[in-house]
Design a protein around this motif. Structure first.
Motif, PDB file in Angstrom:
ATOM      1  N   LEU A  68      20.221 -57.172 -60.628  1.00 59.60           N
ATOM      2  CA  LEU A  68      21.110 -56.028 -60.367  1.00 59.60           C
ATOM      3  C   LEU A  68      21.527 -56.009 -58.902  1.00 59.60           C
ATOM      4  O   LEU A  68      22.696 -55.767 -58.578  1.00 59.60           O
ATOM      5  CB  LEU A  68      20.416 -54.704 -60.735  1.00 59.60           C
ATOM      6  CG  LEU A  68      20.175 -54.464 -62.224  1.00 59.60           C
ATOM      7  CD1 LEU A  68      19.432 -53.146 -62.434  1.00 59.60           C
ATOM      8  CD2 LEU A  68      21.479 -54.466 -63.015  1.00 59.60           C
ATOM      9  N   ASP A  69      20.573 -56.287 -58.014  1.00 58.14           N
ATOM     10  CA  ASP A  69      20.886 -56.330 -56.583  1.00 58.14           C
ATOM     11  C   ASP A  69      21.936 -57.403 -56.314  1.00 58.14           C
ATOM     12  O   ASP A  69      22.903 -57.174 -55.588  1.00 58.14           O
ATOM     13  CB  ASP A  69      19.623 -56.626 -55.758  1.00 58.14           C
ATOM     14  CG  ASP A  69      18.623 -55.467 -55.808  1.00 58.14           C
ATOM     15  OD1 ASP A  69      19.063 -54.328 -56.082  1.00 58.14           O
ATOM     16  OD2 ASP A  69      17.417 -55.702 -55.597  1.00 58.14           O
ATOM     17  N   ALA A  70      21.731 -58.574 -56.947  1.00 66.58           N
ATOM     18  CA  ALA A  70      22.656 -59.691 -56.717  1.00 66.58           C
ATOM     19  C   ALA A  70      24.063 -59.318 -57.183  1.00 66.58           C
ATOM     20  O   ALA A  70      25.054 -59.774 -56.615  1.00 66.58           O
ATOM     21  CB  ALA A  70      22.166 -60.941 -57.438  1.00 66.58           C
TER      22      ALA A  70
ATOM     23  N   ALA B 279      19.737 -57.182 -67.231  1.00 68.42           N
ATOM     24  CA  ALA B 279      20.679 -56.941 -66.130  1.00 68.42           C
ATOM     25  C   ALA B 279      22.116 -57.001 -66.629  1.00 68.42           C
ATOM     26  O   ALA B 279      22.933 -56.146 -66.285  1.00 68.42           O
ATOM     27  CB  ALA B 279      20.451 -57.958 -65.014  1.00 68.42           C
ATOM     28  N   GLU B 280      22.416 -57.997 -67.480  1.00 68.92           N
ATOM     29  CA  GLU B 280      23.803 -58.108 -67.996  1.00 68.92           C
ATOM     30  C   GLU B 280      24.208 -56.876 -68.785  1.00 68.92           C
ATOM     31  O   GLU B 280      25.350 -56.407 -68.686  1.00 68.92           O
ATOM     32  CB  GLU B 280      23.935 -59.348 -68.897  1.00 68.92           C
ATOM     33  CG  GLU B 280      24.116 -60.624 -68.109  1.00 68.92           C
ATOM     34  CD  GLU B 280      24.396 -61.834 -68.998  1.00 68.92           C
ATOM     35  OE1 GLU B 280      24.411 -62.934 -68.462  1.00 68.92           O
ATOM     36  OE2 GLU B 280      24.591 -61.661 -70.225  1.00 68.92           O
TER      37      GLU B 280
ATOM     38  N   CYS C  77       1.346 -54.197 -66.552  1.00 68.26           N
ATOM     39  CA  CYS C  77       0.624 -55.477 -66.523  1.00 68.26           C
ATOM     40  C   CYS C  77       1.473 -56.471 -65.713  1.00 68.26           C
ATOM     41  O   CYS C  77       2.643 -56.197 -65.406  1.00 68.26           O
ATOM     42  CB  CYS C  77       0.379 -55.987 -67.938  1.00 68.26           C
ATOM     43  SG  CYS C  77       1.899 -56.291 -68.858  1.00 68.26           S
ATOM     44  N   ASP C  78       0.901 -57.620 -65.379  1.00 68.91           N
ATOM     45  CA  ASP C  78       1.601 -58.570 -64.508  1.00 68.91           C
ATOM     46  C   ASP C  78       2.931 -59.019 -65.117  1.00 68.91           C
ATOM     47  O   ASP C  78       3.945 -59.134 -64.420  1.00 68.91           O
ATOM     48  CB  ASP C  78       0.726 -59.801 -64.238  1.00 68.91           C
ATOM     49  CG  ASP C  78      -0.452 -59.431 -63.347  1.00 68.91           C
ATOM     50  OD1 ASP C  78      -0.432 -58.303 -62.783  1.00 68.91           O
ATOM     51  OD2 ASP C  78      -1.397 -60.237 -63.234  1.00 68.91           O
ATOM     52  N   ASP C  79       2.922 -59.266 -66.441  1.00 70.46           N
ATOM     53  CA  ASP C  79       4.159 -59.754 -67.087  1.00 70.46           C
ATOM     54  C   ASP C  79       5.274 -58.713 -66.998  1.00 70.46           C
ATOM     55  O   ASP C  79       6.429 -59.046 -66.701  1.00 70.46           O
ATOM     56  CB  ASP C  79       3.906 -60.077 -68.568  1.00 70.46           C
ATOM     57  CG  ASP C  79       3.058 -61.336 -68.722  1.00 70.46           C
ATOM     58  OD1 ASP C  79       2.879 -62.051 -67.710  1.00 70.46           O
ATOM     59  OD2 ASP C  79       2.566 -61.581 -69.839  1.00 70.46           O
ATOM     60  N   CYS C  80       4.914 -57.452 -67.264  1.00 71.92           N
ATOM     61  CA  CYS C  80       5.937 -56.394 -67.226  1.00 71.92           C
ATOM     62  C   CYS C  80       6.417 -56.166 -65.801  1.00 71.92           C
ATOM     63  O   CYS C  80       7.614 -55.943 -65.571  1.00 71.92           O
ATOM     64  CB  CYS C  80       5.397 -55.084 -67.812  1.00 71.92           C
ATOM     65  SG  CYS C  80       5.260 -55.137 -69.596  1.00 71.92           S
TER      66      CYS C  80
ATOM     67  N   TYR D 121      10.295 -56.609 -64.620  1.00 72.70           N
ATOM     68  CA  TYR D 121      11.000 -55.499 -63.966  1.00 72.70           C
ATOM     69  C   TYR D 121      11.558 -55.944 -62.602  1.00 72.70           C
ATOM     70  O   TYR D 121      12.712 -55.668 -62.267  1.00 72.70           O
ATOM     71  CB  TYR D 121      10.028 -54.320 -63.807  1.00 72.70           C
ATOM     72  CG  TYR D 121      10.658 -53.029 -63.332  1.00 72.70           C
ATOM     73  CD1 TYR D 121      11.895 -52.607 -63.776  1.00 72.70           C
ATOM     74  CD2 TYR D 121       9.969 -52.204 -62.429  1.00 72.70           C
ATOM     75  CE1 TYR D 121      12.447 -51.414 -63.347  1.00 72.70           C
ATOM     76  CE2 TYR D 121      10.513 -50.998 -61.992  1.00 72.70           C
ATOM     77  CZ  TYR D 121      11.764 -50.613 -62.449  1.00 72.70           C
ATOM     78  OH  TYR D 121      12.311 -49.431 -62.022  1.00 72.70           O
ATOM     79  N   ALA D 122      10.735 -56.677 -61.860  1.00 75.24           N
ATOM     80  CA  ALA D 122      11.171 -57.145 -60.535  1.00 75.24           C
ATOM     81  C   ALA D 122      12.391 -58.061 -60.674  1.00 75.24           C
ATOM     82  O   ALA D 122      13.340 -57.987 -59.882  1.00 75.24           O
ATOM     83  CB  ALA D 122      10.027 -57.882 -59.839  1.00 75.24           C
ATOM     84  N   GLN D 123      12.367 -58.896 -61.706  1.00 74.04           N
ATOM     85  CA  GLN D 123      13.473 -59.840 -61.909  1.00 74.04           C
ATOM     86  C   GLN D 123      14.767 -59.105 -62.293  1.00 74.04           C
ATOM     87  O   GLN D 123      15.849 -59.454 -61.817  1.00 74.04           O
ATOM     88  CB  GLN D 123      13.071 -60.860 -62.988  1.00 74.04           C
ATOM     89  CG  GLN D 123      13.949 -62.088 -63.045  1.00 74.04           C
ATOM     90  CD  GLN D 123      13.971 -62.873 -61.733  1.00 74.04           C
ATOM     91  OE1 GLN D 123      12.924 -63.151 -61.143  1.00 74.04           O
ATOM     92  NE2 GLN D 123      15.168 -63.204 -61.255  1.00 74.04           N
TER      93      GLN D 123
END
Ligand code: AMP
Length: 437
Positions: A260-262, A157-158, A246-249, A253-255
């Protein structure tokens, strides 16, 4: 007349100041984020690029400029093949910056066990054997960054936030920019997804072009940005990577999106964004400028497997690169420029050849004090020296004539107001710098 090679440009005058301005903005902004500058060699072993960028990519297969000394070339022509060459004799001009920086990081151990991430930026020419057209050169310039040793989605994000701030500081209206993001999965989930896309292409082989059929085996994801419109239409029904993470990816991605939203960064999720180089994993992103018609003006992504591919310990990494020439074109299409004004100077004018020595001395003193100073070297009349001074953007003229020498003085002429004052010759530097300030 000797000719420049097609697809290359001479950087000078305003265009050079624009390139330097882009580097100055980068140095300031990236410095605040803790980045240091790096320059790696323009030539590397072919293997450095093959390991990283991937054997099957267009960049490596078709676009890399290979480098041979004359002697080596003669040997190859004599032998009829380069198969006898050692790895270190197989060289290429860098087509992009990441592989070289990662090679350096492995070789110089930039990220020892337990160390903080290495954060590096570069501003360098890149070389690709492409067919030249608007915004597509054989030698072009990129400003780029790499962060090595951090897998935290906050870093993704940074990097994106810093990239978008970079465009803003270069003069873009953020509203005219389109940021696209995607996740390409990783070594856990991408191989299975890649096979799904390959099978999809083979199931539609009657509808796809020759290139895509070849890609199906070696690099099926590239079919998402095939130049053939019909292929892209067919690919609209292909399985999407974001449905197959996969769950980790998926969590990573969600994080990234949450951060970015924040930060209030606007983006478009494009599940078909795959980027041309093989090394990307997880987050990838690309930026386009509305109506500029020059394609992407920058892009990047995460490459968690690249350090290992270059022979290092497993070390996560992420970076981006921004093309100078396309930035200049995109800004121009919005009526803006990267160019900074030509620098002003002080012009020391010589009233007659008898004062040549005093002029020479005054010029030296000003230059030693760091003042950009010009003088006449062609025996021009005083009037034509003033004209010359205007052309050189002189803010002040120092005029030295017989009267001035006799009175141990010089005349300062303000080139805008044409006002003149006499000042003691030994206070020249002080008076001139005070006037400029
Ligand atoms: P890439 O390394 O292909 O992702 O390119 C990164 C950026 O470099 C692009 O977004 C463009 O701004 C620029 N770029 C790439 N290839 C060229 C080229 N042949 N000529 C000019 N700029 C380029």
């Amino acid at each position: 007349m000797a000719q420049r090679i097609q697809g290359t440009e001479d950087l000078y005058g305003g265009y050079m100041r624009a390139w330097q301005h882009m580097q100055d903005v980068a140095r300031d902004l990236f410095g605040a984020y803790g980045f240091d500058m790096i320059e790696t060699p323009a030539i590397e072993q072919v293997d450095t690029f093959v390991h990283g960028i991937g054997e099957s990519t267009d960049v490596v297969r078709k676009e890399m400029f290979r480098v041979f000394s004359g002697a080596l070339m003669e040997r190859i022509l004599g032998a009829g093949s380069e198969s006898g060459l050692k790895a270190k004799q197989r060289m290429a001009m860098r087509p992009e910056g990441t592989a070289g920086v990662v090679r350096a990081a492995v070789q110089e151990n930039f990220v020892p066990q337990g160390a903080a991430p290495a954060k590096l930026w570069y501003a360098e020419p890149m070389f690709r054997g492409e067919r030249p057209q608007k915004g597509r050169l054989r030698q072009f310039h990129q400003v780029g960054i790499e962060v090595l040793g951090a897998s935290d989605p906050a870093v993704d994000a940074e990097c994106i936030i810093m990239l978008m701030e970079f465009y803003k500081r270069l003069g873009f209206d953020p509203k005219g920019l389109k940021l696209m993001i995607n996740s390409m999965g990783d070594a856990q989930c991408r191989p299975a997804y890649r096979n799904m896309v390959r099978d999809f292409i083979l199931d539609h082989k009657d509808e796809m072009c020759e290139d895509c059929l070849e890609r199906a085996e070696i690099n099926p994801l590239r079919s998402f940005d095939c130049k053939n419109d019909h292929c892209r239409e067919v690919m609209k029904d292909a399985p999407l990577v974001t449905d197959n993470l996969c769950d980790d990816c998926a969590a990573h991605y969600a994080q990234v999106k949450k951060y970015l939203d924040a930060a209030g960064i606007e983006y478009v999720e494009d599940p078909t964004l795959v980027r041309g180089l093989d090394y990307y994993t997880r987050t990838v992103f690309e930026v386009e400028a509305a109506d500029a018609g020059v394609g992407a003006i920058g892009g990047g992504g995460r490459y968690d497997g690249l350090m290992e591919l270059e022979g290092g310990k497993p070390t996560p990494g992420i970076g981006f690169a921004v093309g100078f020439e396309r930035i200049a074109l995109a800004l121009a299409s919005q009526g803006k420029t990267l160019e900074t004004p030509a620098p002003s100077c002080v012009y020391v004018a010589c009233a007659s050849p008898d004062q040549r020595h005093e002029v020479f001395d005054a010029t030296l003193r000003l230059r030693q004090a760091g003042v950009r100073t010009e003088a006449d070297y062609q025996g021009r009349s005083l009037k034509s020296q003033f004209k010359q001074a205007d052309k050189l953007h002189a803010a002040v003229c120092v005029v030295i004539g017989a009267d001035e020498v006799a009175a141990h003085q010089v005349t300062l002429r303000d080139m805008q107001t044409h006002e003149q004052v006499q000042v003691p010759a030994d206070e020249l530097v002080q008076k001139v710098t005070a006037h400029l300030a």
